[in-house]
Write a protein that holds these residues in place. Structure first.
Motif, mmCIF file in Angstrom:
data_model
loop_
_atom_site.group_PDB
_atom_site.id
_atom_site.type_symbol
_atom_site.label_atom_id
_atom_site.label_comp_id
_atom_site.label_asym_id
_atom_site.label_seq_id
_atom_site.Cartn_x
_atom_site.Cartn_y
_atom_site.Cartn_z
ATOM 1 N N PRO A 53 1.010 -1.277 0.157
ATOM 2 C CA PRO A 53 0.102 -0.054 -0.074
ATOM 3 C C PRO A 53 0.751 1.295 0.024
ATOM 4 O O PRO A 53 2.070 1.082 0.480
ATOM 5 N N THR A 54 0.354 2.518 -0.528
ATOM 6 C CA THR A 54 1.153 3.649 -0.278
ATOM 7 C C THR A 54 0.944 4.064 1.093
ATOM 8 O O THR A 54 -0.030 4.028 1.727
ATOM 9 N N ARG A 55 2.303 4.778 1.393
ATOM 10 C CA ARG A 55 2.020 5.319 2.866
ATOM 11 C C ARG A 55 1.137 6.432 3.078
ATOM 12 O O ARG A 55 1.152 7.116 2.033
ATOM 13 N N GLY A 56 0.780 6.479 4.012
ATOM 14 C CA GLY A 56 -0.114 7.703 4.364
ATOM 15 C C GLY A 56 0.719 9.080 3.894
ATOM 16 O O GLY A 56 1.730 9.391 4.461
ATOM 17 N N GLU A 193 3.503 5.150 12.687
ATOM 18 C CA GLU A 193 3.989 3.983 11.691
ATOM 19 C C GLU A 193 2.623 3.028 11.637
ATOM 20 O O GLU A 193 2.238 2.645 10.300
ATOM 21 N N GLU A 194 1.900 2.681 12.439
ATOM 22 C CA GLU A 194 0.691 1.634 12.473
ATOM 23 C C GLU A 194 -0.308 2.422 11.404
ATOM 24 O O GLU A 194 -0.965 1.554 10.846
ATOM 25 N N PHE A 195 -0.174 3.765 11.744
ATOM 26 C CA PHE A 195 -1.372 4.258 10.847
ATOM 27 C C PHE A 195 -0.945 4.537 9.405
ATOM 28 O O PHE A 195 -1.559 4.269 8.395
ATOM 29 N N LEU A 196 0.367 5.037 9.208
ATOM 30 C CA LEU A 196 0.862 5.489 7.990
ATOM 31 C C LEU A 196 1.351 4.364 7.145
ATOM 32 O O LEU A 196 0.853 4.310 5.831
ATOM 33 N N ARG A 197 1.280 3.035 7.772
ATOM 34 C CA ARG A 197 2.039 2.014 6.726
ATOM 35 C C ARG A 197 0.527 1.377 5.929
ATOM 36 O O ARG A 197 0.898 0.752 4.904
ATOM 37 N N ASN A 211 6.092 -18.731 -16.617
ATOM 38 C CA ASN A 211 5.794 -17.564 -15.891
ATOM 39 C C ASN A 211 4.746 -16.870 -16.741
ATOM 40 O O ASN A 211 4.714 -15.524 -16.346
ATOM 41 N N ARG A 212 3.830 -17.327 -17.251
ATOM 42 C CA ARG A 212 2.688 -16.453 -17.931
ATOM 43 C C ARG A 212 1.437 -16.603 -16.980
ATOM 44 O O ARG A 212 1.415 -17.667 -16.339
ATOM 45 N N LEU A 213 0.997 -15.476 -16.861
ATOM 46 C CA LEU A 213 -0.261 -15.321 -16.083
ATOM 47 C C LEU A 213 -1.105 -16.309 -16.417
ATOM 48 O O LEU A 213 -1.896 -16.367 -17.533
ATOM 49 N N LYS A 214 -2.035 -16.862 -15.456
ATOM 50 C CA LYS A 214 -2.899 -17.668 -15.854
ATOM 51 C C LYS A 214 -4.139 -17.587 -15.093
ATOM 52 O O LYS A 214 -5.004 -18.276 -14.765
ATOM 53 N N GLY A 215 -4.278 -16.038 -14.341
ATOM 54 C CA GLY A 215 -5.164 -15.946 -13.636
ATOM 55 C C GLY A 215 -5.107 -15.792 -12.121
ATOM 56 O O GLY A 215 -4.153 -16.527 -11.766
ATOM 57 N N SER A 216 -6.151 -15.645 -11.393
ATOM 58 C CA SER A 216 -6.138 -15.522 -10.035
ATOM 59 C C SER A 216 -6.429 -16.945 -9.500
ATOM 60 O O SER A 216 -7.322 -17.491 -9.957
ATOM 61 N N TYR A 217 -5.733 -17.269 -8.204
ATOM 62 C CA TYR A 217 -6.205 -18.726 -7.942
ATOM 63 C C TYR A 217 -7.481 -18.860 -7.047
ATOM 64 O O TYR A 217 -7.691 -17.790 -6.309
ATOM 65 N N LYS A 218 -8.314 -19.634 -7.411
ATOM 66 C CA LYS A 218 -9.911 -19.815 -6.703
ATOM 67 C C LYS A 218 -10.468 -18.448 -6.919
ATOM 68 O O LYS A 218 -11.337 -17.930 -5.769
ATOM 69 N N ASP A 219 -10.347 -17.650 -8.076
ATOM 70 C CA ASP A 219 -11.073 -16.343 -8.358
ATOM 71 C C ASP A 219 -10.691 -15.512 -6.946
ATOM 72 O O ASP A 219 -11.627 -14.739 -6.633
ATOM 73 N N GLY A 220 -9.560 -15.589 -6.413
ATOM 74 C CA GLY A 220 -9.017 -14.543 -5.620
ATOM 75 C C GLY A 220 -9.633 -14.786 -4.164
ATOM 76 O O GLY A 220 -9.726 -13.998 -3.110
ATOM 77 N N LYS A 221 -10.015 -16.035 -3.834
ATOM 78 C CA LYS A 221 -10.523 -16.332 -2.779
ATOM 79 C C LYS A 221 -9.933 -16.169 -1.446
ATOM 80 O O LYS A 221 -10.107 -15.720 -0.292
ATOM 81 N N PHE A 222 -8.250 -16.271 -1.689
ATOM 82 C CA PHE A 222 -7.578 -16.318 -0.629
ATOM 83 C C PHE A 222 -6.706 -14.723 -0.921
ATOM 84 O O PHE A 222 -5.602 -14.622 -0.164
ATOM 85 N N ASP A 223 -7.179 -14.017 -1.732
ATOM 86 C CA ASP A 223 -6.549 -12.742 -1.961
ATOM 87 C C ASP A 223 -6.781 -11.873 -0.884
ATOM 88 O O ASP A 223 -7.984 -11.932 -0.062
ATOM 89 N N THR A 224 -6.135 -10.808 -0.480
ATOM 90 C CA THR A 224 -6.324 -9.988 0.293
ATOM 91 C C THR A 224 -5.837 -8.668 -0.200
ATOM 92 O O THR A 224 -4.987 -8.530 -1.160
ATOM 93 N N ILE A 225 -6.765 -7.459 -0.177
ATOM 94 C CA ILE A 225 -6.366 -6.262 -0.603
ATOM 95 C C ILE A 225 -5.604 -5.397 0.133
ATOM 96 O O ILE A 225 -5.800 -5.177 1.312
ATOM 97 N N ALA A 226 -4.904 -4.545 -0.479
ATOM 98 C CA ALA A 226 -3.940 -3.602 0.210
ATOM 99 C C ALA A 226 -4.723 -2.304 0.796
ATOM 100 O O ALA A 226 -5.541 -1.968 -0.044
ATOM 101 N N ILE A 227 -4.361 -2.028 1.955
ATOM 102 C CA ILE A 227 -5.274 -0.922 2.318
ATOM 103 C C ILE A 227 -4.513 0.169 2.665
ATOM 104 O O ILE A 227 -3.176 0.067 3.097
ATOM 105 N N VAL A 228 -4.614 1.505 1.811
ATOM 106 C CA VAL A 228 -3.808 2.590 2.059
ATOM 107 C C VAL A 228 -3.414 3.162 3.043
ATOM 108 O O VAL A 228 -4.452 2.959 4.039
ATOM 109 N N GLY A 229 -2.283 3.674 3.388
ATOM 110 C CA GLY A 229 -2.136 4.133 4.899
ATOM 111 C C GLY A 229 -2.866 5.484 5.126
ATOM 112 O O GLY A 229 -3.423 6.112 4.041
ATOM 113 N N SER A 230 -3.116 5.749 6.475
ATOM 114 C CA SER A 230 -3.953 6.784 6.712
ATOM 115 C C SER A 230 -3.187 8.163 6.700
ATOM 116 O O SER A 230 -2.051 8.212 6.732
ATOM 117 N N ASN A 231 -3.949 8.964 6.004
ATOM 118 C CA ASN A 231 -3.065 10.520 6.052
ATOM 119 C C ASN A 231 -3.321 11.112 7.546
ATOM 120 O O ASN A 231 -4.125 11.021 8.285
#
Lengths: 603, 471
Positions: A53-56, A193-197, A211-231
């Protein structure tokens, strides 16, 4: 018995066979019947892609951007995918020596031949786009984007702090961080740090053997989304901060300005300082080494980490404690006669005859306060001097002297204020004598305070008896979501009415007392000078002030090392800052010019 | 004294054959799991497969030593060896090296030894010796407690090392006790409590408390066919259900409280006819019922306060209560994908992808079975299970043909320990048991584990060669 039990061999053997049979059935289902795992039979493998994620961002109190992020790019290789390539072209594109490239590739291969390793860090956008155009010529080479910190102006370096790569001890103790991650190392970057990161995300993608992309595993069931740091919205006034740094440039010292009715830090300057842009990206290690070896210690945040004797500014506190304990009144007149003498002890002063309460502050009378502290320590209310000392010390603690204020700044120090037990041990049963403490009457002796602590004392006086813990962050992500402790009002053990006479005295200090250099027309400044004796050289110049007298908007402490009297440098600096903050203009350019052009005791 | 040619004739070559096949197949799979094309020689000592070859060679040396030592020594020295092993466990707690959070390793010049592995052998010897004394009666409480202490002492020390997995292996000794005549009631009781544990995690307390009295009535009915008492029990239960039904309309008490109070009151009422008719079983069943209820209440407490977080997660993942995509659940999933992707005949030697890219954790130690599954397919995995099955059955045969009680018990110790390891290790790779970090015997990489299983097995073979000797 024996016979019955020997039949049990069959039950046990049966159990063994049963369990193994169940396992075989399960394996048959898993390996032969169930085809959902056959996806992988087509030689698909997973690739974990960490989403950084980008830092706050960090803003000043007026919404001016102080710290933001800038994209840079890393070059990554997967050694066993590399085919023969045009080394010369590659070296030209990214501006690297051939030997260095070969060395880096060898290291990468030693680490792993099929896992990606970073070989070139922090490529700027121009080189990146050149490389990206030609990337198809370099199999096994990849680029990945990352962000580094950037600063809109070179101010508040010590306050903002810097970001750096985590070390192994952090990786081992905190499961969030992996080697190569970045973390705030000092200043706000560290304490928030904990807020900014933000929060790292993880994408699991399927990649085939090429190494060719074949899509995401199990339609992203195990993916987690990055949460942008707080400003963060800091309480800093960027203009005031910048002006403070300008005035303190080429001098050693610190200044802290606080908004009294909220505890918000308006400016916090430690001088000498450095350009925060130096500790970013490729040059960080080199510059850090240089800065840490600098004899003037630009990395040291003097405003919260340096301890000085408070000098005469401390008299205001002794005056308040004296009034509260009833050992003096505002009508008390004490003799000075050029000093305070007890036996062979002599505390130099410069007033003839007797001194009254208001004048003791206005003229900063050493003899007066020596006698006040003697009275406090010999107070009949207490059965011994040691208990009177303890009571006095408790008053000081309530002012935030001798303890950490628990601000949101890292590396705050608590200063020096010894306990009763400490002195009991030192005196080893010998009698406590008040003369041993008399230097503390005028802010000398065994006392150490930080500029931040004294600025807070000034805010307490401006508020007539209370304070909010000074803090640097006003809001996180627009919400008033900072820690509860910053909303709590802390009262000192001094009645409100005792503040007025002290403040009247402080007003006279500027109008006609020791700090006439701070006076200018239009704003009612209350202040107190201090000159801290320095056994190692020239005295330190200190000035504590708030303004306006009624409904104060700013309380500050200015500290200039080895600058002589408080009135020489610290007072005019404080007065310029107050004028700048309250009127946004400077009516005395000649004073400003003199201060800026002064270079004191600095390499 | 026997002649050495006699040993060669009498030794059980079947077991040696199975042992050799397992060890060699294990070694081949370690090679495949950590294969590094830059160091392709299987004997390359800088790689783990080269090291495993060294460990195998040392094992052969150990086997020779085991056969040279007089068979009677294993009986005479069983207690000293046991005490020495306990001392080692204490020493490793004090001076050991911490690896992955467990302080269970000694390190000498780059070689690590895990005393807990060898303690299994020592405990097996000590337990066999202790239980083979002629006046030992397993169902006598004092004797049972003594044996239990013998088993729990090393297990407790291993738990202190923070190596719960290795400590759980000692549960396997229950099979030995069972063979030697332990009342099956202990096992049934243990089984009930395991079911309760899982039940109260999966279902609500309320449901468990409902099933318990029904079970109690059923058990009672089949053990002691007293229609009147059964009827009273059923009537009490029906009344309780009615009470629960009207609870919502007329008054509002906590359902669970009503249920528990109702069951306790019923037990008190039923105690009268049981006392008059002197029905011994009633007291037993009532006691078990109350204990079971108390246990169920405490499960949640034990689960949340005694077990550590990673242990909770592992249990939850197996029970399907928790998805842990990046942690345990992910590992099991990866392990299942690796095994499942092998298909019927596998991808072929060194052709596996899942086990080579670090997707499967501990792929050369605890999860070595994944490599078998991926590269050798169902043929390979079932072959390994058949080999282990044959080994276990053969060990039981060997044990049963011993004249000496100690030798027989030791034989069962060997079988039980091997069985537990295989069942738990293979079970975790296919998602049937919680992830407990214990090695697959003869297969997993590591000197300590290979040597200890070798010693364990070959002491039995050594003892077996003397089965015809007169004592």
């Amino acid at each position: 018995m024996e016979n019955i039990n020997s039949n049990r061999r069959f039950i046990i053997t049966g159990l063994f066979i049963l369990v193994l049979l169940i396992y075989m059935i399960r394996l048959f289902l898993l390996q032969v019947v169930d085809t959902s795992y056959k996806l992988s039979a087509e030689n698909n493998v997973f690739r974990h892609i960490i989403q950084y994620p980008t830092r706050g961002l960090i803003f000043d109190r007026n919404g001016k951007l102080l710290v933001f992020n800038q994209s840079v790019f890393d070059v990554v290789i997967v050694p066993n995918e590399i085919k023969a390539f045009d080394t010369l072209l590659f070296c030209q594109l990214v501006d690297i020596k051939k030997e260095e490239l070969i060395q880096k590739m060898r290291e990468a291969k030693r680490y792993s031949s099929y896992k990606p390793s970073i070989i070139i860090q922090l490529l700027d956008f121009k080189k990146f786009s050149l490389l990206q155009e030609n990337l198809y010529k370099f199999q096994g080479f990849y680029t990945q984007a990352r962000t580094i910190r950037s600063y809109s102006s070179p101010i508040a370096a010590n306050l903002l702090g810097y970001v750096g790569e985590v070390d192994t001890s952090i990786v081992n103790n905190n499961p969030y961080y992996a080697s190569g991650d970045y973390i705030g190392i000092s200043g706000i970057e560290k304490s928030y740090e904990e807020f900014l990161r933000g929060k790292k995300g993880l994408k699991i993608q399927m990649v085939d053997v090429h190494n060719r992309l074949k899509g995401s595993y199990k339609d992203g069931k195990f993916d987690t989304i990055a949460i942008v740091g707080s400003n963060l919205i800091t309480s800093i006034d960027a203009d005031l901060q910048s002006y403070g740094e300008k005035l303190l440039a080429n001098k050693k010292g610190g200044l802290v300005a606080i908004e009294p009715n909220s505890g918000e830090i308006l400016a916090l300057v430690a001088s000498p300082s450095y350009d925060p842009g130096l500790l970013v990206g490729k040059q960080r290690t080199k510059n850090y080494r240089k800065l840490s070896l600098d004899a003037d210690k630009p990395l040291f945040n003097r405003a919260i980490g340096a301890m000085y004797p408070p000098g005469s500014t401390f008299k205001t506190i002794n005056a308040l404690i004296g009034l509260q304990e009833g050992v003096i009144t505002t009508k008390t007149v004490l003799p000075c006669n050029g000093g305070f003498r007890v036996g062979s002890f002599y505390q130099k002063c410069h007033h003839g005859g007797s001194v009254n309460f208001i004048y003791s502050i206005q003229g900063s009378c050493n003899a007066y306060y020596s006698q006040v502290l003697m009275r406090i320590l010999r107070d009949n209310k207490f059965d011994s001097i040691s208990h009177a000392y303890e009571n006095w010390r408790n008053h000081l603690l309530s002012f935030g002297i001798g303890r950490k204020l628990n601000t949101d700044l890292s590396n705050e120090v608590k200063g020096i204020l010894f306990t009763k037990e400490f002195y009991d041990k030192r005196f080893q049963g010998r009698e406590w004598r008040p003369l041993q403490f008399v230097s503390m009457a005028i802010g000398q002796g065994e006392l150490g305070v930080t500029p931040l602590q004294m600025a807070n004392v000034c805010a307490i006086i401006a508020n007539r008896g209370y304070y909010y813990i000074p803090h640097i962050v006003k809001a996180i992500n627009q919400n008033d979501s900072i820690d509860k402790r910053f909303y709590q009002k802390h009262k000192v053990n001094i009645n409100k009415e005792y503040f007025e006479p002290v403040i009247d005295g402080m007003e006279l200090v500027v109008q006609s007392g020791t700090a006439r250099s701070a006076y200018f027309q239009g704003i009612d400044i209350c202040g107190k000078t201090g000159t801290a004796e320095n056994p190692h050289g020239e005295d330190h110049s200190i000035f504590m002030a708030f303004a306006p007298k009624e409904n104060p908007k700013i309380a500050l402490l200015v500290f200039v090392e080895n600058a002589g009297f408080g009135s020489t440098y610290a007072a005019p600096i404080a007065s310029l800052l107050i004028e700048k903050y309250l009127t946004d203009s400077i009516s005395r350019p000649y004073v400003e010019e003199r201060i800026i052009n002064t270079k004191l005791n600095i390499e | 004294m026997e002649r050495s040619s006699g040993i060669f004739k009498r030794v059980d070559w079947g077991i040696i054959l199975i042992y050799s096949l397992l060890v060699i197949f294990g070694w081949i799979n370690i090679y495949a799991a950590v294969y590094n094309e830059d160091y392709g020689v299987i004997f390359d000592i800088s790689q783990r497969y080269g090291k495993q070859f060294l460990w195998i060679s040392i094992s052969i040396l150990l086997i020779i030593i085991i056969f040279i030592i007089d068979a009677r020594a294993y009986e005479f020295l069983s207690y000293p060896i046991f005490i020495f092993a306990l001392l080692l466990l204490v020493a490793v707690l004090l001076f050991g090296k911490e690896v992955n959070g467990a302080r269970s390793w000694f390190e000498f010049g780059g070689i690590r030894l895990q005393p807990a592995e060898f303690t299994k052998v020592a405990t097996a010897l000590a337990v066999s010796r202790f239980m083979s004394v002629h006046d030992f009666r397993i169902n006598r409480m004092t004797d049972l407690i003594k044996v239990a202490a013998l088993i729990f002492l090393p297990a407790a020390l291993i738990i202190l090392q923070n190596d719960t997995g290795s400590a759980l292996v000692y549960i396997a000794f229950v099979i030995v006790l069972y063979r030697e005549g332990l009342s099956p009631w202990y096992l049934i009781l243990g089984f009930i409590f395991i079911l309760l544990f899982i039940g109260s995690l999966l279902a609500s307390l309320y449901a468990v408390f409902f099933v318990l009295p029904i079970l109690a009535i059923l058990v009672f009915h089949f053990m002691y066919r007293n229609i009147r008492m059964t009827m009273i029990g059923i009537v009490m239960l029906v009344l309780l259900v009615l009470l629960l039904v009207i609870n919502g309309y007329f008054f509002h008490y906590d359902k669970l409280k009503i249920l528990v109070t109702g069951i306790l009151v019923s037990l008190v009422i039923l105690a009268y006819p049981a006392f008059v008719k002197r029905i011994k079983h009633y007291w037993l069943i009532a006691a078990v019922l109350v204990a079971a209820m108390a246990f169920t209440f405490s499960v949640e407490y034990i689960f949340n306060n005694v077990l550590e977080k990673h242990q909770r997660t592992r249990i939850n993942v197996v029970l399907g209560l928790e998805d842990d995509p990046k942690g345990v659940g992910y590992n099991i999933n990866q392990s299942k994908i690796a095994i499942g992707s092998g298909g019927f005949s596998g991808k072929g030697f060194l052709q596996g992808t899942q086990t080579k890219f670090d997707f499967v954790p501990e792929q050369d130690t605890d999860f070595i079975y994944c490599t078998v599954g991926e590269e050798w397919g169902f043929l390979g995995t079932s072959m390994v299970l058949i080999l282990f099955g044959a080994l276990l059955i053969r060990i039981v045969v060997l044990a049963e043909r011993q004249r000496s009680k100690m030798n027989r018990i030791y034989g069962y110790c060997v079988a039980s320990i091997l069985f537990f390891h295989v069942a738990v290790n293979v079970g975790m790779t296919i998602g049937l048991t919680p992830v407990i970090g214990i090695p697959l015997p003869f297969f997993s990489y590591g000197g300590s584990s290979l040597w200890s299983f070798t010693i364990l097995l070959f002491i039995l073979l050594r003892l077996d060669t003397t089965r015809m000797d007169n004592f």
